[in-house]
Design a protein around this motif. Structure first.
Motif, PDB file in Angstrom:
ATOM      1  N   TYR A  38       0.824  -1.213   0.000  1.00 15.46           N
ATOM      2  CA  TYR A  38       0.000   0.000   0.000  1.00 15.46           C
ATOM      3  C   TYR A  38       0.858   1.264   0.000  1.00 15.46           C
ATOM      4  N   LEU A  39       2.091   1.185   0.522  1.00 14.76           N
ATOM      5  CA  LEU A  39       2.968   2.350   0.564  1.00 14.76           C
ATOM      6  C   LEU A  39       3.219   2.930  -0.826  1.00 14.76           C
ATOM      7  N   LYS A  40       3.179   2.097  -1.854  1.00 18.78           N
ATOM      8  CA  LYS A  40       3.419   2.567  -3.230  1.00 18.78           C
ATOM      9  C   LYS A  40       2.289   3.465  -3.733  1.00 18.78           C
ATOM     10  N   GLU A  41       1.133   3.388  -3.085  1.00 16.73           N
ATOM     11  CA  GLU A  41      -0.009   4.211  -3.484  1.00 16.73           C
ATOM     12  C   GLU A  41      -0.030   5.558  -2.768  1.00 16.73           C
ATOM     13  N   LEU A  42       0.957   5.800  -1.916  1.00 21.66           N
ATOM     14  CA  LEU A  42       0.978   7.005  -1.093  1.00 21.66           C
ATOM     15  C   LEU A  42       2.017   8.002  -1.581  1.00 21.66           C
ATOM     16  N   LYS A  58      -2.642   9.377  -3.229  1.00 17.56           N
ATOM     17  CA  LYS A  58      -2.435  10.408  -4.252  1.00 17.56           C
ATOM     18  C   LYS A  58      -3.686  11.241  -4.511  1.00 17.56           C
ATOM     19  N   GLY A  59      -4.857  10.692  -4.316  1.00 15.17           N
ATOM     20  CA  GLY A  59      -6.092  11.438  -4.541  1.00 15.17           C
ATOM     21  C   GLY A  59      -6.593  12.182  -3.316  1.00 15.17           C
ATOM     22  N   TYR A  60      -5.761  12.297  -2.285  1.00 14.88           N
ATOM     23  CA  TYR A  60      -6.159  12.942  -1.031  1.00 14.88           C
ATOM     24  C   TYR A  60      -5.456  14.292  -0.875  1.00 14.88           C
ATOM     25  N   THR A  61      -5.983  15.121   0.002  1.00 20.29           N
ATOM     26  CA  THR A  61      -5.390  16.414   0.319  1.00 20.29           C
ATOM     27  C   THR A  61      -5.401  16.601   1.831  1.00 20.29           C
ATOM     28  N   ILE A  62      -4.660  17.599   2.306  1.00 23.53           N
ATOM     29  CA  ILE A  62      -4.635  17.928   3.738  1.00 23.53           C
ATOM     30  C   ILE A  62      -5.138  19.357   3.903  1.00 23.53           C
ATOM     31  N   GLU A  64      -5.954  22.427   6.860  1.00 20.50           N
ATOM     32  CA  GLU A  64      -5.641  22.857   8.233  1.00 20.50           C
ATOM     33  C   GLU A  64      -6.781  23.695   8.800  1.00 20.50           C
ATOM     34  N   ASN A  65      -7.125  23.428  10.058  1.00 16.44           N
ATOM     35  CA  ASN A  65      -7.984  24.293  10.863  1.00 16.44           C
ATOM     36  C   ASN A  65      -7.125  24.761  12.026  1.00 16.44           C
ATOM     37  N   ARG A  66      -6.853  26.056  12.056  1.00 19.25           N
ATOM     38  CA  ARG A  66      -5.937  26.605  13.059  1.00 19.25           C
ATOM     39  C   ARG A  66      -6.720  27.184  14.224  1.00 19.25           C
ATOM     40  N   GLY A  67      -6.276  26.864  15.430  1.00 19.85           N
ATOM     41  CA  GLY A  67      -6.847  27.435  16.633  1.00 19.85           C
ATOM     42  C   GLY A  67      -5.858  28.416  17.233  1.00 19.85           C
ATOM     43  N   PRO A  68      -6.155  28.961  18.412  1.00 15.72           N
ATOM     44  CA  PRO A  68      -5.262  29.958  19.011  1.00 15.72           C
ATOM     45  C   PRO A  68      -3.894  29.377  19.412  1.00 15.72           C
ATOM     46  N   ASP A  69      -3.873  28.117  19.839  1.00 17.14           N
ATOM     47  CA  ASP A  69      -2.604  27.514  20.255  1.00 17.14           C
ATOM     48  C   ASP A  69      -2.507  26.051  19.810  1.00 17.14           C
ATOM     49  N   PHE A  70      -3.161  25.733  18.706  1.00 20.53           N
ATOM     50  CA  PHE A  70      -3.140  24.369  18.160  1.00 20.53           C
ATOM     51  C   PHE A  70      -3.542  24.429  16.690  1.00 20.53           C
ATOM     52  N   SER A  71      -3.302  23.341  16.002  1.00 16.82           N
ATOM     53  CA  SER A  71      -3.780  23.170  14.631  1.00 16.82           C
ATOM     54  C   SER A  71      -4.285  21.746  14.484  1.00 16.82           C
ATOM     55  N   VAL A  72      -5.332  21.585  13.690  1.00 17.20           N
ATOM     56  CA  VAL A  72      -5.845  20.268  13.352  1.00 17.20           C
ATOM     57  C   VAL A  72      -5.749  20.139  11.834  1.00 17.20           C
ATOM     58  N   TYR A  73      -5.128  19.055  11.393  1.00 15.60           N
ATOM     59  CA  TYR A  73      -4.948  18.794   9.976  1.00 15.60           C
ATOM     60  C   TYR A  73      -5.778  17.569   9.605  1.00 15.60           C
ATOM     61  N   TYR A  74      -6.646  17.726   8.623  1.00 12.84           N
ATOM     62  CA  TYR A  74      -7.513  16.645   8.168  1.00 12.84           C
ATOM     63  C   TYR A  74      -7.034  16.166   6.805  1.00 12.84           C
ATOM     64  N   PHE A  75      -7.020  14.849   6.591  1.00 10.13           N
ATOM     65  CA  PHE A  75      -6.765  14.345   5.242  1.00 10.13           C
ATOM     66  C   PHE A  75      -8.003  13.602   4.752  1.00 10.13           C
ATOM     67  N   PHE A  76      -8.337  13.874   3.483  1.00  6.96           N
ATOM     68  CA  PHE A  76      -9.565  13.349   2.893  1.00  6.96           C
ATOM     69  C   PHE A  76      -9.421  13.407   1.376  1.00  6.96           C
ATOM     70  N   PRO A  77     -10.313  12.720   0.627  1.00 12.39           N
ATOM     71  CA  PRO A  77     -10.222  12.738  -0.839  1.00 12.39           C
ATOM     72  C   PRO A  77     -10.408  14.151  -1.405  1.00 12.39           C
ATOM     73  N   LYS A  78      -9.619  14.484  -2.430  1.00 15.24           N
ATOM     74  CA  LYS A  78      -9.759  15.781  -3.106  1.00 15.24           C
ATOM     75  C   LYS A  78     -11.131  15.888  -3.758  1.00 15.24           C
ATOM     76  N   LYS A  82     -16.938  11.757  -4.388  1.00 19.72           N
ATOM     77  CA  LYS A  82     -16.747  10.309  -4.258  1.00 19.72           C
ATOM     78  C   LYS A  82     -17.041   9.864  -2.831  1.00 19.72           C
ATOM     79  N   THR A  83     -17.475   8.635  -2.691  1.00 16.45           N
ATOM     80  CA  THR A  83     -17.678   8.060  -1.364  1.00 16.45           C
ATOM     81  C   THR A  83     -16.326   7.925  -0.686  1.00 16.45           C
ATOM     82  N   GLN A  84     -16.243   8.389   0.531  1.00 18.83           N
ATOM     83  CA  GLN A  84     -14.980   8.357   1.261  1.00 18.83           C
ATOM     84  C   GLN A  84     -14.798   7.013   1.942  1.00 18.83           C
ATOM     85  N   ALA A  85     -13.733   6.294   1.577  1.00 18.23           N
ATOM     86  CA  ALA A  85     -13.426   5.030   2.245  1.00 18.23           C
ATOM     87  C   ALA A  85     -12.927   5.315   3.658  1.00 18.23           C
ATOM     88  N   PHE A  86     -12.150   6.388   3.773  1.00 24.34           N
ATOM     89  CA  PHE A  86     -11.659   6.781   5.089  1.00 24.34           C
ATOM     90  C   PHE A  86     -11.241   8.242   5.081  1.00 24.34           C
TER      91      PHE A  86
END
Length: 180
Positions: A38-42, A58-62, A64-78, A82-86
């Motif tokens: 699976y690493l070859k697909e990343l 390869k079809g995913y993006t990241i 960012e949602n930034r807070g005052p003293d933190f950040s949350v990064y989400y990865f999901f299909p571009k 499409k139905t999201q597998a994960f």
């Protein structure tokens, strides 16, 4: 007599050398790291503008949602049509907390994996055909505002759960690449 003593010494030292050369094997078998296909697909992607990278499909993006003293990064299909597998994400900050997803009909189990070259224990929750996964680890960062990482994901199958664990295994801290 002298010849016998000399032959005995030569035989004795030869035996000792052979025992040292062939007899001192380490009984521990070295496990060869089997590379996950699976690493070859990343594709390795920098997380925001911080010194962390993760390999995502390869079809995913990241995002960012930034807070005052933190950040949350989400990865999901571009392609959001499409139905999201994960999907998954990472909270970088100093005050992480796990999501409370306890429901009586859900199954909870612990899964061990490697993240940032450290043994990590994940909490996996299965509710019918929905899987959630989360862990909190120390980031090893010296930036002050991101001492911890709360990594999490949601999948629709156990196979996708394994893919997400493979993705999180690729998380690493390194200096950003110079842009040309």
């Amino acid at each position: 007599m002298m010849n016998r003593t000399l032959n005995f010494r030569i035989s004795f030292f030869s035996l000792v050398l052979m025992l040292i050369a062939f007899g001192c094997k380490d009984d521990k078998k070295v496990e060869k790291a089997v590379e996950d296909p699976y690493l070859k697909e990343l594709k390795e992607t920098q997380i925001g503008d911080i010194d962390f990278y993760i390999s995502i499909p390869k079809g995913y993006t990241i995002k960012e949602n930034r807070g005052p003293d933190f950040s949350v990064y989400y990865f999901f299909p571009k392609d959001t049509t499409k139905t999201q597998a994960f999907t998954g994400g990472m909270y970088f900050g100093n005050h992480p907390s796990q999501f409370d997803e306890s429901v009586d009909s859900c199954k909870t189990k612990k899964i061990k994996s490697i993240v940032l070259s450290k043994d990590t224990e994940w909490t996996s929750i299965q509710c019918k055909t929905r899987f959630s996964l989360q862990t909190i680890i120390e980031s090893g960062s010296t930036e002050g505002w991101n001492s911890y990482i709360h990594a999490f994901a949601h999948t629709s199958s156990e196979a996708d759960l394994k893919k997400v664990l493979t993705i999180f295994k690729t998380l690493k801290k390194k200096k950003p690449q110079k842009r040309k």
